[in-house]
Design a protein around this motif. Structure first.
Motif, PDB file in Angstrom:
ATOM      1  N   LEU A 117      63.815  62.207   0.367  1.00  0.00           N
ATOM      2  CA  LEU A 117      63.744  61.950  -0.152  1.00  0.00           C
ATOM      3  C   LEU A 117      63.724  62.005  -2.263  1.00  0.00           C
ATOM      4  N   GLY A 118      63.225  63.302  -2.027  1.00  0.00           N
ATOM      5  CA  GLY A 118      62.975  63.671  -3.721  1.00  0.00           C
ATOM      6  C   GLY A 118      62.130  63.044  -4.263  1.00  0.00           C
ATOM      7  N   LEU A 119      60.822  62.251  -3.638  1.00  0.00           N
ATOM      8  CA  LEU A 119      60.130  61.362  -4.281  1.00  0.00           C
ATOM      9  C   LEU A 119      58.810  62.496  -4.542  1.00  0.00           C
ATOM     10  N   ALA A 126      52.025  55.249  -5.105  1.00  0.00           N
ATOM     11  CA  ALA A 126      52.288  54.359  -5.939  1.00  0.00           C
ATOM     12  C   ALA A 126      53.488  53.420  -5.225  1.00  0.00           C
ATOM     13  N   LEU A 127      53.842  52.787  -4.230  1.00  0.00           N
ATOM     14  CA  LEU A 127      54.611  52.494  -3.733  1.00  0.00           C
ATOM     15  C   LEU A 127      53.787  50.698  -2.695  1.00  0.00           C
ATOM     16  N   PRO A 128      53.062  52.334  -1.557  1.00  0.00           N
ATOM     17  CA  PRO A 128      52.598  51.264  -0.185  1.00  0.00           C
ATOM     18  C   PRO A 128      52.325  49.534  -1.150  1.00  0.00           C
ATOM     19  N   SER A 129      51.020  49.351  -1.631  1.00  0.00           N
ATOM     20  CA  SER A 129      50.919  47.900  -1.986  1.00  0.00           C
ATOM     21  C   SER A 129      51.631  46.829  -2.797  1.00  0.00           C
ATOM     22  N   ASN A 130      51.825  47.300  -4.638  1.00  0.00           N
ATOM     23  CA  ASN A 130      52.990  46.799  -5.331  1.00  0.00           C
ATOM     24  C   ASN A 130      54.254  46.701  -4.445  1.00  0.00           C
ATOM     25  N   LEU A 279      57.350  48.254   3.402  1.00  0.00           N
ATOM     26  CA  LEU A 279      57.381  49.773   2.825  1.00  0.00           C
ATOM     27  C   LEU A 279      58.323  50.988   3.239  1.00  0.00           C
ATOM     28  N   ARG A 280      58.718  50.981   4.244  1.00  0.00           N
ATOM     29  CA  ARG A 280      59.807  51.819   3.758  1.00  0.00           C
ATOM     30  C   ARG A 280      61.305  51.588   2.981  1.00  0.00           C
ATOM     31  N   ARG A 281      61.615  50.283   3.193  1.00  0.00           N
ATOM     32  CA  ARG A 281      62.507  49.697   2.490  1.00  0.00           C
ATOM     33  C   ARG A 281      62.402  50.057   0.829  1.00  0.00           C
ATOM     34  N   ALA A 282      60.900  49.844   0.125  1.00  0.00           N
ATOM     35  CA  ALA A 282      60.381  50.052  -1.013  1.00  0.00           C
ATOM     36  C   ALA A 282      60.376  51.629  -1.042  1.00  0.00           C
ATOM     37  N   VAL A 283      60.376  52.384   0.069  1.00  0.00           N
ATOM     38  CA  VAL A 283      60.282  53.350  -0.564  1.00  0.00           C
ATOM     39  C   VAL A 283      61.568  54.256  -0.635  1.00  0.00           C
ATOM     40  N   ALA A 285      64.362  52.286  -1.593  1.00  0.00           N
ATOM     41  CA  ALA A 285      65.574  52.317  -2.837  1.00  0.00           C
ATOM     42  C   ALA A 285      64.633  53.112  -4.013  1.00  0.00           C
ATOM     43  N   ALA A 286      62.581  52.673  -4.577  1.00  0.00           N
ATOM     44  CA  ALA A 286      62.624  54.330  -5.294  1.00  0.00           C
ATOM     45  C   ALA A 286      63.154  55.120  -4.961  1.00  0.00           C
ATOM     46  N   ALA A 287      63.335  55.881  -3.877  1.00  0.00           N
ATOM     47  CA  ALA A 287      64.420  57.252  -3.761  1.00  0.00           C
ATOM     48  C   ALA A 287      65.627  57.589  -4.062  1.00  0.00           C
ATOM     49  N   LYS A 288      66.452  55.911  -4.528  1.00  0.00           N
ATOM     50  CA  LYS A 288      67.458  55.837  -4.752  1.00  0.00           C
ATOM     51  C   LYS A 288      68.160  55.577  -6.080  1.00  0.00           C
ATOM     52  N   GLY A 289      66.336  55.481  -6.718  1.00  0.00           N
ATOM     53  CA  GLY A 289      66.292  55.230  -8.286  1.00  0.00           C
ATOM     54  C   GLY A 289      66.464  53.724  -8.874  1.00  0.00           C
ATOM     55  N   THR A 290      67.094  52.221  -7.577  1.00  0.00           N
ATOM     56  CA  THR A 290      66.599  51.329  -7.787  1.00  0.00           C
ATOM     57  C   THR A 290      65.362  50.944  -8.017  1.00  0.00           C
ATOM     58  N   LEU A 291      64.387  51.299  -7.510  1.00  0.00           N
ATOM     59  CA  LEU A 291      62.882  50.708  -7.945  1.00  0.00           C
ATOM     60  C   LEU A 291      62.667  51.686  -9.053  1.00  0.00           C
ATOM     61  N   ARG A 292      62.540  51.371 -10.275  1.00  0.00           N
ATOM     62  CA  ARG A 292      61.398  52.470 -11.069  1.00  0.00           C
ATOM     63  C   ARG A 292      59.902  52.042 -11.030  1.00  0.00           C
ATOM     64  N   VAL A 293      59.343  52.795 -10.690  1.00  0.00           N
ATOM     65  CA  VAL A 293      57.554  52.869 -11.066  1.00  0.00           C
ATOM     66  C   VAL A 293      57.008  53.166 -11.843  1.00  0.00           C
ATOM     67  N   GLN A 294      56.963  52.817 -12.446  1.00  0.00           N
ATOM     68  CA  GLN A 294      55.912  53.958 -13.715  1.00  0.00           C
ATOM     69  C   GLN A 294      54.215  54.447 -13.997  1.00  0.00           C
ATOM     70  N   VAL A 295      53.748  55.174 -13.619  1.00  0.00           N
ATOM     71  CA  VAL A 295      53.044  56.055 -12.620  1.00  0.00           C
ATOM     72  C   VAL A 295      52.239  56.767 -13.962  1.00  0.00           C
ATOM     73  N   GLU A 296      50.652  56.656 -13.894  1.00  0.00           N
ATOM     74  CA  GLU A 296      49.788  57.724 -14.652  1.00  0.00           C
ATOM     75  C   GLU A 296      48.538  57.582 -13.797  1.00  0.00           C
ATOM     76  N   THR A 297      48.393  59.325 -14.357  1.00  0.00           N
ATOM     77  CA  THR A 297      47.646  59.724 -13.181  1.00  0.00           C
ATOM     78  C   THR A 297      46.383  60.017 -13.757  1.00  0.00           C
TER      79      THR A 297
END
Length: 326
Positions: A117-119, A126-130, A279-283, A285-297
């Motif tokens: 998926l390239g994620l 950052a995807l499973p909960s929110n 969860l798999r639906r969210a993953v 969408a993120a892989a397609k770029g239609t759901l964006r997550v701003q991440v700070e580590t």
């Protein structure tokens, strides 16, 4: 089950302020039937873990918090057929917690493969909960219909940043977010909202078919007032720490409004297969770029800082804790 081997973990040895969190050695958990063990690369940091630490949720001490992770499958339990050792995955660990550790165990139903998926694992954590919550709240609980209007409180936060985007993907019409300060308006605008307003100006925003409130206090009462006929208010938090807001049943009857609650931990325990699908639906969408997550580590050892910032409302997007390099 746990082995005699030990691993690094952040624990809650006693309830209290952020400073009670301690980096310690604990036994490595092993998967039971229908479960998998995951070597954790990153763990999401969430307000839910703050509630565990404060003692709002009754958990046995010492307790390892952490409701979501990303990493590689370490071992599979009896009956698990679709996941393999070494596979990159994102997972909800919310039912039994344990994500702030080098190894976490969860139901195989609550795991999303990341194959090809390239994620990055930091984004995946950052995807499973929110992101899962965003789809479940709008689709399963609020039963959104195409063209309906949506208002989301705390629009610049972790789940708020996902709700605006999910509303768009599910066909919403007008999507409005609220924030607590001017400084967060521009950040929230980048997460799919048509408009972003200060929370204390909600009375000027018109009516909405769906309102999602994780803030509580005055925002909850104001949200009920802003529901259109047949509108749905979804309650999923009390970040303000305010006293509970009572909703008169007769008012709902007279105005054709609905108030629902959503708790991801309880939902995942009762309906793990459905939570896993979301969860798999969210993953995807993120892989397609239609759901964006701003991440700070931050490194796992700075979990205290992460909790302080979450409690102070000083975060935008999502904080994740790096546990290991995998």
């Amino acid at each position: 089950m746990s082995s005699s081997e030990q691993m690094k973990a952040v624990t809650i040895p006693e309830f209290g302020e952020a400073e009670v969190l301690r980096t310690d050695k604990v036994a490595i958990p092993e998967p039971g039937p229908g479960q998998v063990a995951i070597d954790v690369a990153y763990a999401g940091a969430n307000f839910a873990e703050v509630l565990y630490r404060r003692g709002v949720v009754d958990v046995p001490l010492p307790f390892v918090p952490g409701i979501e992770v990303a990493g590689r499958i370490r071992a599979v339990g009896e009956g698990v057929e679709d996941l393999t050792v070494g596979q990159r995955v994102a997972a909800l660990t919310i039912v039994d917690s344990g994500g702030y550790a080098e190894v976490a165990v969860t139901s195989a139903d609550l795991v999303a493969p990341l194959d090809d998926l390239g994620l990055g694992l930091d984004v995946a954590a950052a995807l499973p909960s929110n992101s899962t919550t965003a789809f479940l709240v709008l689709d399963r609980v609020a039963r959104i219909e195409p063209g309906q209007s949506v208002l989301v409180h705390a629009a610049a936060g972790g789940v708020g940043s996902q709700l605006g985007q999910a509303a768009r993907l599910l066909g919403a019409g007008r999507v409005v977010g609220t924030v607590g300060s001017e400084a967060k308006i521009e950040t929230a605008r980048n997460f799919g909202y048509d408009e972003v307003i200060l929370r204390d100006r909600i009375a000027e925003a018109g009516e909405f078919d769906i309102i999602v409130d994780m803030v509580g206090g005055p925002a909850r009462r104001a949200s009920l007032d802003r529901l259109a006929p047949m509108g749905r208010l979804v309650v999923m938090g009390n970040a303000s720490g305010a006293d509970d807001v009572g909703v008169p049943a007769n008012e709902l009857w007279f105005t054709n409004k609905t108030v629902s609650g959503f708790n991801l931990a309880a939902f995942s325990a009762a309906f793990p297969e459905e939570a896993g699908r979301a969860l798999r639906r969210a993953v995807a969408a993120a892989a397609k770029g239609t759901l964006r997550v701003q991440v700070e580590t931050l490194p796992l050892e700075r979990a205290v800082e992460a909790h302080r910032r979450i409690e102070a409302g000083a975060t935008t997007g999502k904080l994740v804790l790096q546990v290991a390099t995998l």
